[in-house]
Every structure is written in structure tokens, then in C-alpha cells.
Design a protein around this motif. Structure first.
Motif, PDB file in Angstrom:
ATOM      1  N   PRO A   1      34.296  43.953  35.368  1.00 24.26           N
ATOM      2  CA  PRO A   1      34.574  44.782  36.547  1.00 24.26           C
ATOM      3  C   PRO A   1      35.713  44.235  37.413  1.00 24.26           C
ATOM      4  N   GLU A   2      36.782  44.991  37.437  1.00 17.60           N
ATOM      5  CA  GLU A   2      37.938  44.620  38.249  1.00 17.60           C
ATOM      6  C   GLU A   2      37.583  44.598  39.733  1.00 17.60           C
ATOM      7  N   GLU A   3      36.608  45.444  40.116  1.00 12.63           N
ATOM      8  CA  GLU A   3      36.200  45.508  41.525  1.00 12.63           C
ATOM      9  C   GLU A   3      35.838  44.117  42.063  1.00 12.63           C
ATOM     10  N   LEU A   4      35.120  43.355  41.255  1.00 15.61           N
ATOM     11  CA  LEU A   4      34.689  42.030  41.708  1.00 15.61           C
ATOM     12  C   LEU A   4      35.886  41.093  41.843  1.00 15.61           C
ATOM     13  N   VAL A   5      36.817  41.216  40.897  1.00 15.54           N
ATOM     14  CA  VAL A   5      38.010  40.369  40.951  1.00 15.54           C
ATOM     15  C   VAL A   5      38.793  40.658  42.238  1.00 15.54           C
ATOM     16  N   LEU A   6      38.944  41.946  42.532  1.00 15.47           N
ATOM     17  CA  LEU A   6      39.689  42.314  43.739  1.00 15.47           C
ATOM     18  C   LEU A   6      38.951  41.863  44.997  1.00 15.47           C
ATOM     19  N   ALA A   7      37.626  41.827  44.920  1.00  9.86           N
ATOM     20  CA  ALA A   7      36.839  41.444  46.094  1.00  9.86           C
ATOM     21  C   ALA A   7      37.065  39.991  46.498  1.00  9.86           C
ATOM     22  N   VAL A   8      37.555  39.165  45.568  1.00 15.77           N
ATOM     23  CA  VAL A   8      37.925  37.800  45.966  1.00 15.77           C
ATOM     24  C   VAL A   8      39.454  37.685  46.056  1.00 15.77           C
ATOM     25  N   ASN A   9      40.080  38.845  46.208  1.00 14.17           N
ATOM     26  CA  ASN A   9      41.540  38.905  46.325  1.00 14.17           C
ATOM     27  C   ASN A   9      42.248  38.383  45.079  1.00 14.17           C
ATOM     28  N   GLY A  10      41.585  38.550  43.929  1.00 17.11           N
ATOM     29  CA  GLY A  10      42.182  38.103  42.678  1.00 17.11           C
ATOM     30  C   GLY A  10      43.053  39.185  42.053  1.00 17.11           C
ATOM     31  N   VAL A  11      43.714  38.821  40.940  1.00 22.58           N
ATOM     32  CA  VAL A  11      44.527  39.771  40.185  1.00 22.58           C
ATOM     33  C   VAL A  11      43.903  39.882  38.797  1.00 22.58           C
ATOM     34  N   CYS A  12      43.671  41.127  38.364  1.00 24.76           N
ATOM     35  CA  CYS A  12      43.016  41.326  37.076  1.00 24.76           C
ATOM     36  C   CYS A  12      44.051  41.819  36.060  1.00 24.76           C
ATOM     37  N   VAL A  13      44.140  41.161  34.911  1.00 22.23           N
ATOM     38  CA  VAL A  13      45.090  41.631  33.888  1.00 22.23           C
ATOM     39  C   VAL A  13      44.408  41.741  32.525  1.00 22.23           C
ATOM     40  N   GLY A  14      44.793  42.776  31.784  1.00 22.29           N
ATOM     41  CA  GLY A  14      44.267  42.956  30.430  1.00 22.29           C
ATOM     42  C   GLY A  14      45.052  42.092  29.473  1.00 22.29           C
ATOM     43  N   LEU A  15      44.346  41.451  28.541  1.00 17.40           N
ATOM     44  CA  LEU A  15      45.044  40.561  27.614  1.00 17.40           C
ATOM     45  C   LEU A  15      45.072  41.092  26.192  1.00 17.40           C
ATOM     46  N   CYS A  16      44.452  42.249  25.969  1.00 22.48           N
ATOM     47  CA  CYS A  16      44.405  42.797  24.612  1.00 22.48           C
ATOM     48  C   CYS A  16      45.809  42.915  24.067  1.00 22.48           C
ATOM     49  N   ALA A  17      45.988  42.510  22.822  1.00 20.09           N
ATOM     50  CA  ALA A  17      47.321  42.511  22.255  1.00 20.09           C
ATOM     51  C   ALA A  17      47.386  43.455  21.067  1.00 20.09           C
ATOM     52  N   GLY A  18      48.543  44.097  20.935  1.00 21.97           N
ATOM     53  CA  GLY A  18      48.649  45.160  19.942  1.00 21.97           C
ATOM     54  C   GLY A  18      49.724  44.948  18.902  1.00 21.97           C
ATOM     55  N   ALA A  19      50.049  43.689  18.584  1.00 21.31           N
ATOM     56  CA  ALA A  19      51.092  43.481  17.573  1.00 21.31           C
ATOM     57  C   ALA A  19      50.671  42.415  16.575  1.00 21.31           C
ATOM     58  N   GLU A  20      51.224  42.560  15.382  1.00 18.63           N
ATOM     59  CA  GLU A  20      50.922  41.610  14.314  1.00 18.63           C
ATOM     60  C   GLU A  20      51.801  40.390  14.521  1.00 18.63           C
ATOM     61  N   LEU A  21      51.258  39.423  15.244  1.00 20.26           N
ATOM     62  CA  LEU A  21      52.089  38.281  15.595  1.00 20.26           C
ATOM     63  C   LEU A  21      51.231  37.023  15.528  1.00 20.26           C
ATOM     64  N   GLY A  22      51.747  36.009  14.875  1.00 23.38           N
ATOM     65  CA  GLY A  22      50.993  34.760  14.786  1.00 23.38           C
ATOM     66  C   GLY A  22      49.720  34.881  13.967  1.00 23.38           C
ATOM     67  N   PHE A  23      49.653  35.888  13.093  1.00 26.89           N
ATOM     68  CA  PHE A  23      48.426  36.075  12.311  1.00 26.89           C
ATOM     69  C   PHE A  23      48.144  34.903  11.384  1.00 26.89           C
TER      70      PHE A  23
END
Ligand code: SF4
Ligand code: SF4
Lengths: 247, 424
Positions: free
Chosen positions: B80-102
Motif C-alpha cells: 500500500p502506497e498510502e502507508l508509504v506516503l503517510a510517513v512522507n516516503g516515496v514509493c517506486v515500482g521496481l518490476c522490470a520488463g526487459a531481458e537483461l542480465g538473465f
């Protein structure tokens, strides 16, 4: 109206011209690294009012000849319904892929499946296996047909199957029996593909592999059904494209 | 564009590989997005964001860090991003979509691991993702077995991994587990940020995220129209940028696009001719720069009208109720909202099926393309049921199983074209 269909497959390019519903000309040629050049030669001297391309090279061709394209699935559905109006299932085993198509009897396809990206179960697979056994492609099917036994091949991946076959021969397994086992494994794979679309009479078997008697034999035996093969099983796609061009 | 090499070096990126990645992504973006016709003007914002995805946005994040704000990296829409924002944090998605370093990734993972997991490892091991490197905390969640077990080794290579457990059934016990995990996560956030979550700060967080989701729903609904005012590729891009961008700026930009689209609908302007075959995509999420399937579809004279995916409506539907007088009640509201997400890791997962059917109806889709990543058991298994049920209801389905490679693009194109012929 003279309508021309061209089916640009990975191994072979086929052309059919129809006039008032009858095939007047059919030609084919091995594909090369220069697909367009082969197409140009094939079209030389032909007379037509419309042209439709299909097969994996359809877009490349259409860019140069400014023509319509249809997918192979559609082309096979239309072509098969023309050759055999009672056809409900089309099986096509070509160079790089295998397709199973269910037809509704009204010229439409209702479902289709293709092999996934590996070559296992395709014409290419049979070619490589024939080479591994030091047979020509023609001998391969005929010799396999002579065997009463089939050595069980467990790998379906081309690379693994190749080394499996080599080690079988090294162990002294009968060459004909290994050949039959390979044919058996291709049929097994084909049947599971067919099952995904449903197997309903009548069945039309298209593509170059339909020339292989051993495959046809085992297939009919396992399905316990007759499969239809027309005089020129490689032309169905080009024919379908040609017919589509008249719509 | 400014030169960010110094910043990237300070994050420990491998500059040579990273430059190459940026070039490939930039080229891909050019071919896939900028080549489209009739794009809404408002998409320029997203073009800019994408051109600065490792630049300006990272700089903003670094500035935020300098102010003492914490960056939380996530892999799943259950965090939940809501909780991250509640501590004034920044939420980022890390899912990656490329065939790299396999190859490197396969030192830790079996070959039959889905591309999404492999690239999460690959991006870290190849040192090319500034989002991973700038995260103060990376949240792994126990969803599929693949991720669950992969996090056991991911922990060793990232060093700041926090694992959140998730339920597998929509039962009372399941809900209690989700709540307990969110409470624990809230405590963890308080601990690393040194900030207390208050009713006020959490309400603020909820408001920001609700606005973001409401904007996405607004955008989604505009795609009911025929002709469709925006391409599926552009809508997917918005869904992907959703996970990186500053949420408030993102919301404003999406709303601006919606204003423009409303105008387009009035004027009967679309990205494809009226009556073009309409496709709904359903299945695994698509992370940047995974645009393979949508690109094939929309270059075969069909239009994507909706995404039943976590980078799509599954991830953005439903808002959190903000009426409450205590933090605990607000967390309950958050739990209520997230518990509805119908990810295939749940069993049974009948709601997803209902949602797909409902979306087909609303978006007037002619068929559904089910996108399953190779080796993704949850979605692949469910795809068979989806196919059976939808076909029974008269909705054509095409199952595509693929990975991040490009080798099968030709074959997929044939299947997609045939499918379009079937539904036209
Ligand atoms: S598909 Fe499931 S595991 Fe993946 S992001 Fe969505 S909810 Fe999370
Ligand atoms: S795509 Fe499937 S296997 Fe891969 S992480 Fe998501 S749920 Fe797990």
C-alpha cells in the motif's frame, strides 16, 4: 476474375492462380535468403487481376507488391473448405510450424492452435532427425514405415532429441526402429495440438509433411480416423489466399 | 537533457551497460510510441517522463532522500502506497520488463523462472536500475512460489529487503493476515523514517492515492467509446508510469489527458477508425519496457481497449474509504480495498473471471487476449479456466504464452492476426 494467392513459408513459397473457382496454375519453389527474388521468379509470366499474400513473409511481400494479406490460419481455413467442404479440422505441418484449425463448415474457423516457439514436431524437426540418421528425407519416412517396432524417444526438444538419437544408435538400436520412434513422437505431439482445438470429421492434412507416409499411417492409426490429403497438400494456403482475393 | 552520469555513478550503476540500456529503451520507445498516429497532445507529458525516467525523476528522488525522505521499492500492487506516503516516503515500482542480465540471474534462479523475476535479479546484478539502487527499503511479498522463494536469495544481493506475507485465500483468516502484515509494515515504515503515522498523514496519503486511481478509472472509462480516443499502448504507458512518477503531478497529467479525450469523443475523433476490432488484454503485469504484445496487436489493425492486469484495472480499481477517526480504522479501510485485488495467486479466484466478463461488456471488447508469462504457474493455470469460461459465454479468447525475448514475435503476430480475423 483471375486471383493469385502466394503463401510465403519459411522453407517453401507456393503460388496458386484461380479463375472462376478453378485452379489454373500452381507453382512452388524453395525459399532462400532472398525471399523477394524467389517470389519475383515465381510470379514471372503469370497473369492475374488480384493478389493476396499469406505465410510468414506476407508483410514483406505486401510492402513491395502493395497487396492484401491474410494470416495463414485464415488462408488454410478458406483453402481447406474449398478442397473439402465437409472439412472440420485442418492439420498443417510445415517447415517451422504446426497448426491445428477447427472449422465451422461455413468457411470460418472457430479455434486454432500453433506449436510454441521450438521446432519440435515440425517439418524442420523431421529433417534434422533424418540427417542425424543419415537418411534422405524421402528414405526417412519409407524406412520408418518398414519397421515393426518403434524405439521410444523421450526428448521433444530438437537439440536433446538429436543427442538422444545419436546415443541410441551407439547403443546398437535398430536404425529403422529409431526412425519410427521419431515419427511416433511427432504424431504424439501433433495429436495433443489437435486435441486442443477438438478433432472432428473430416480432417484435412496439409503441408509438406503430409507427403510422409509413415506420419500419415501412425496418425490415422492413433486417431482411428481417416485423414484426407489432396494431390498437392502444400498448396492449401496459397489457394486459400487466392480464393480470399475474390471476396 | 542534462548529464546525469555523475549521479548514476554515485548510485553505483555500471555506466557502460546503463548507457546501452538507455539507448535500447529510447530506440524502442521511438519505434513503438512516437510512430503512432493521432496521439493525444497530452501524451507529450509521458514522452517527457520516459525520456527522463532515469534522469530527472531519479534526481527528484535523490533530492527527496537528501531531505531525509525514504524511498520504498515494491514489486507488487499489494504494497500500500498510502502507508508509504503517510510517513512522507516515496514509493517506486521496481518490476522490470526487459531481458537483461538473465545469465547472471540464472546463477541464483532455475532456468524455468518467469521473466519478471529473472529481470528483477538481472537489473540488480547488471547494475542498471537507479530505482533499485536508490531504494532505502525493498519490499518483497509472498505471492507466487517463484517470487516467494526468489526473495530468499534476493535478500543477499540487495541487502535491504523486507518481506511481507500475503494471504492466498479470501477468507476471514486471510483478511486478518493481510491486516497484521499492513500493521507490521506501517511500523517498519515508522521505524525507518522516524515519523509517526497520524490520522492526518494517513488521510493525506489515502487522498493522494485515491486521486491517482480515480484519474486512471476516468481514463479507463473514456476508452468505452468507439472510436477509441487513445491507443492501448499509450494507456498502458500511463499505467506503467503510475508506478514511478510523482503521484500528484501524475494525477494532474492524466486528468489533463482525460479532458482532451472527452473533447475528442465529442468530436468523434479516435486513434483507429470506428468499428476497429477491440481487444481486452488480461493476465500477467507488463513492466517497462515490455510493450511487445500491445505493439503487435495495435500494428495489426486492432485496438486495445482495456487491461485486466496489475498494470491496468486490476491494479487501479477501487478506492480506499477515508471516513475514519483513527489510524487503525483507516488501516482497516486500506485492508478492505486491497483485499479485493483478484490476483491469480488466490484460490479460488472466481472474481477475476467475473471482472473479465464485466470488462468485456463495458469496453465492448470483441475478444480477450490472455497474456501469460512462460513459467508463471498462477496465471497459466488460470488461463485455461478463463478460456473455457469465456468461450462458453461466447467471448473469443486467444492464449499467448511468451517471455521477454523477441524471437517469437513473428509467430505471435500470425496468431494475433488470425485472432483478429476471427473476431472482425
Ligand atoms: S499479478 Fe499478483 S503478484 Fe503480480 S503484481 Fe499483481 S497482485 Fe502482485
Ligand atoms: S508473472 Fe507469475 S510467476 Fe512471475 S512473478 Fe508474477 S505471478 Fe509470479
Amino acid at each position: 476474375m483471375k486471383s493469385l494467392g502466394i503463401d510465403i513459408g519459411s522453407r517453401t513459397i507456393k503460388v496458386a492462380v484461380i479463375n472462376n473457382g478453378n485452379v489454373t496454375i500452381s507453382r512452388k519453389s524453395e525459399n532462400s535468403f532472398n525471399t523477394l527474388e524467389v517470389c519475383k521468379k515465381l510470379l514471372e509470366g503469370l497473369d492475374y487481376d488480384a493478389i493476396t499474400s499469406t505465410g510468414y513473409g506476407r508483410h514483406l511481400f505486401a510492402e513491395h507488391y502493395k497487396c492484401n494479406t491474410i494470416s495463414e490460419i485464415k488462408a488454410f481455413a478458406v483453402g481447406a473448405a474449398h478442397i473439402l467442404p465437409s472439412c472440420r479440422t485442418v492439420l498443417d505441418i510445415g517447415g517451422q510450424d504446426t497448426k491445428a484449425i477447427a472449422l465451422d463448415g461455413k468457411g470460418n474457423f472457430t479455434k486454432f492452435e500453433m506449436n510454441d516457439k521450438c521446432a519440435a514436431g515440425t517439418g524442420r524437426f523431421l529433417e534434422i532427425m533424418a540427417m542425424t540418421l543419415r537418411y534422405t528425407l524421402e528414405e526417412f519416412g519409407n524406412e520408418a514405415l518398414k519397421s515393426n517396432t518403434a524405439t521410444n524417444i523421450s526428448s521433444m526438444c530438437t537439440v536433446f532429441a538429436e543427442s538422444e538419437v545419436v546415443s541410441m544408435l551407439a547403443k546398437g538400436n535398430d536404425r529403422q526402429s529409431v526412425a519410427k520412434g521419431i515419427h511416433q513422437s511427432v504424431v504424439n505431439r501433433t495429436i495433443s495440438l489437435l486435441n486442443r482445438v477438438g478433432i472432428n470429421n473430416d480432417i484435412l492434412f496439409a503441408g509438406g509433411v503430409a507427403y510422409n507416409k509413415c506420419i500419415v499411417n501412425i496418425l490415422e492409426e492413433q486417431l482411428n480416423k481417416k485423414v484426407f490429403i489432396n494431390d498437392d497438400p502444400q498448396i492449401i494456403g496459397a489457394l486459400g489466399a487466392a480464393i480470399y482475393g475474390t471476396y | 537533457m542534462s548529464d546525469y552520469h555523475e549521479m548514476w555513478a554515485s548510485l553505483g550503476l555500471d555506466l557502460k551497460t546503463h548507457d546501452a540500456v538507455l539507448e535500447i529503451v529510447g530506440k524502442g520507445y521511438q519505434d513503438v510510441f512516437l510512430s503512432q498516429k493521432n496521439r493525444p497532445e497530452g501524451m507529450k507529458y509521458f514522452d517527457f517522463v520516459m525520456s527522463e525516467v532515469h534522469g530527472l525523476r531519479i534526481k527528484e528522488i535523490m533530492d527527496a532522500k537528501a531531505e531525509g525522505r525514504k524511498v520504498i521499492g515494491t514489486f507488487c500492487v499489494f504494497v500500500p502506497e498510502e502507508l508509504v506516503l503517510a510517513v512522507n516516503g516515496v514509493c517506486v515500482g521496481l518490476c522490470a520488463g526487459a531481458e537483461l542480465g538473465f545469465e547472471e540471474a540464472e546463477k541464483y534462479l532455475p532456468r524455468n523462472t518467469c521473466s519478471l523475476i529473472k529481470s528483477a535479479f538481472g537489473f540488480k546484478l547488471a547494475k542498471v536500475c537507479p530505482y533499485i539502487e536508490s531504494s532505502d527499503l525493498i519490499v518483497g511479498e509472498n505471492t507466487c512460489d517463484g517470487k516467494k522463494k526468489a526473495y530468499e536469495s534476493y535478500k543477499d544481493i540487495v541487502g535491504n529487503l523486507y518481506v511481507m506475507d500475503l494471504p492466498q485465500m479470501k477468507s476471514e483468516a486471510g483478511k486478518a493476515l493481510l491486516k497484521a502484515e499492513y500493521v507490521k509494515f506501517a511500523q517498519k515504515l515508522e521505524e525507518i523514517s522516524g515519523k509517526k503515522i497520524t490520522v492526518e498523514s494517513l488521510k493525506k496519503g489515502i487522498e493522494i492515492v485515491n486521486n491517482k486511481r480515480a484519474a486512471m478509472s476516468r481514463l479507463a472509462k473514456l476508452r468505452f467509446a468507439d472510436p477509441t480516443p487513445i491507443s492501448g499502448l499509450d494507456a498502458l504507458l500511463a499505467n506503467q508510469v503510475y508506478f514511478y512518477d510523482n503521484p500528484e503531478r501524475f494525477t494532474a497529467s492524466v486528468n489533463a489527458i482525460c479532458d482532451e479525450l472527452e473533447k475528442r469523443i465529442q468530436d468523434n475523433i479516435g486513434v483507429a477508425p470506428k468499428g476497429s476490432p477491440r481487444i481486452l488484454i488480461s493476465g500477467c503485469p507488463m513492466a517497462v519496457p515490455n510493450w511487445k504484445i500491445p505493439f503487435i496487436i495495435e500494428n495489426s489493425n486492432a485496438i486495445i481497449v482495456g487491461e485486466e492486469m496489475c498494470t491496468g484495472e486490476r491494479g487501479t480499481r477501487n478506492l480506499v474509504k477515508d471516513q475514519a477517526s483513527s489510524v487503525e480504522e483507516l488501516i482497516n479501510n486500506i485492508v478492505d480495498r486491497y483485499f479485493e485485488i483478484d490476483c491469480a495467486i488466490f484460490t479460488p479466484n472466481q472474481n477475476r473471471l467475473e471482472h473479465i466478463k464485466q470488462m468485456v461488456k463495458e469496453y465492448k471488447a470483441d475478444g480477450v487476449l490472455h497474456y501469460g508469462l512462460q513459467f508463471c504457474q498462477p496465471y497459466q493455470m488460470e488461463s485455461k479456466v478463463v478460456e473455457k469460461e469465456l468461450e462458453k459465454a461466447g467471448i473469443p479468447v486467444l492464449l499467448i504464452e511468451t517471455d521477454y525475448s523477441q524471437e517469437d514475435a513473428g509467430q505471435i503476430k500470425t496468431r494475433v492476426e488470425a485472432f483478429i480475423e476471427r473476431i472482425s
